[in-house]
Design an enzyme around this catalytic site. Sequence first.
Site, short mmCIF file in Angstrom:
data_model
loop_
_atom_site.label_atom_id
_atom_site.label_comp_id
_atom_site.label_asym_id
_atom_site.label_seq_id
_atom_site.Cartn_x
_atom_site.Cartn_y
_atom_site.Cartn_z
N SER A 11 -97.90 -23.65 -27.50
CA SER A 11 -97.55 -22.44 -28.25
C SER A 11 -98.36 -21.24 -27.75
O SER A 11 -97.82 -20.14 -27.58
CB SER A 11 -97.81 -22.64 -29.74
N ASP A 311 -95.14 -30.61 -35.92
CA ASP A 311 -94.87 -31.38 -34.70
C ASP A 311 -95.58 -32.73 -34.70
O ASP A 311 -95.35 -33.55 -33.81
CB ASP A 311 -95.29 -30.57 -33.47
C1 S3P Z 1 -93.53 -23.36 -32.21
C2 S3P Z 1 -93.24 -23.33 -33.52
C3 S3P Z 1 -92.79 -24.50 -34.29
C4 S3P Z 1 -92.95 -25.80 -33.50
C5 S3P Z 1 -92.60 -25.66 -32.05
C6 S3P Z 1 -93.42 -24.57 -31.39
C7 S3P Z 1 -94.00 -22.10 -31.58
O1 S3P Z 1 -91.45 -24.31 -34.66
O2 S3P Z 1 -92.18 -26.84 -34.07
O3 S3P Z 1 -92.86 -26.88 -31.37
O4 S3P Z 1 -94.62 -22.16 -30.51
O5 S3P Z 1 -93.76 -21.05 -32.15
P1 S3P Z 1 -91.02 -23.31 -35.85
O6 S3P Z 1 -90.39 -22.14 -35.22
O7 S3P Z 1 -90.09 -24.16 -36.65
O8 S3P Z 1 -92.25 -22.90 -36.63
#
Ligand code: S3P
Length: 435
Positions: A11, A311
């Site tokens: 992220s 996750d």
């Molecule tokens: C992420 C946000 C999460 C996560 C994904 C990565 C990100 O999803 O599940 O693997 O880097 O912004 P959401 O958009 O549902 O919060």
Amino acid sequence: MTRCRVPGDKSIAHRALILAPLASGRSILRGIPTGRDVQSTVHAMRALGADFRSQGEGVLAVEGGLEATGPSAPIDCDKSGTTARLLAGLLAGLGVPGELDGDESLRRRPMDRVVYPLQAMGAPIRYLGERGTLPIRFDGRASGALRPLRHVPRISSAQVKSALLLAGLTGGTRVDVIESQQSRDHSERLLSWMGAPVEVDTKEDRVRVSLDPEGWHRPLRPLDLDVPGDLSSAAFLIVAALLTGRDLVVEGVGLNPTRTGLLDILRSMGAGVHTELEGSAASEPWGSVRVEAADLRPFRIAPAMVPRLLDEIPALAVLAARIPGTSMIEGAAELRHKESDRLGLTARNLDRLGVDCDETPDGLRIRGSATPLSGLVETGGDHRLAMAFGVLARLPGMEIAVQEPEAVEVSFPGFWDELDALVPRSEAIGRRPTR
Ligand code: S3P
């Protein structure tokens, strides 16, 4: 005591790769993961004109001052939802024409959650195939700013929030995003560190993130960033350690409080969990996590906790399968929209292997046992399912085969070697589970 390190946080890396080209000088990014998802963002940003120069494995020098051009070919986001959604916000804000597409798994995932609010800001976006999904086309905007937006998403999503902040930043327009449960806050942290006009207002029942570029003409400060390790990747090794009675230290890992729900759940189960903060990288706290095996109790994940361990639920589900008693996961319907329907596929696989598991519309109820498990795991090409069930398969006495093990390349290319180092394969053969 075994020690390990994991690839850089996905992220944080996506966001650094998108923001560094917008800065006013040269950034240095270290610890950029080589997994497919983050490489999708590297390719996407290059297609927009970003100047990335490799300076060794995982190290990129990034020239700032991006003058984005509309790419001639569609940008292929492959399997990466974060790339597609964040890039949607960036293209909308920059006003350059372009097309976003992805592989068949990404084409099934919802894009309306970003397209709709971006359209409400005035961004000209069209669906080229089925409504609500990729591919989508941005028609480019000749002049004029986007309209300000106050958005209260139905579900908390860091990808949606980040897309809107990027649109506001690059489109010169105020954006307020109000979440009832805070999603991960990497964008806010990086943007603030770089000097962008971001404010976070936390109340008991909601968090409001505001970006107001009016009267703000200062350039963004370049990044000099060592991306901390990804706790979401570490989760699989931590679960493997706990299930094989080992103590494990994960070094150099991100400890952003919006991401550490896993550690709270492990503590609630009776595991010894000790974190040591060692530094901060562009406002992202990092350090080491020591996990000590113990007799564990089942857990309950309440809806309000889900964004902090979103996750990690596949890893926690396989942990629950081996802990006597009933563990519960609630309020996690969002998992049905990840690289696979993670709730449905986790339940189906657990059931197929012989674990007593009920699927609810928004969760799972898992009754753990010490029964030997056997069968074939269908991963649907989902990296987190491959790793979670890969850990289960490695436990003594199991006869489990995991389909598409190469899916781990998306986030953790060296996963199978790390698992081998932690739990040697020879241990898994011919022994019965100890619990
Ligand atoms: C992420 C946000 C999460 C996560 C994904 C990565 C990100 O999803 O599940 O693997 O880097 O912004 P959401 O958009 O549902 O919060």
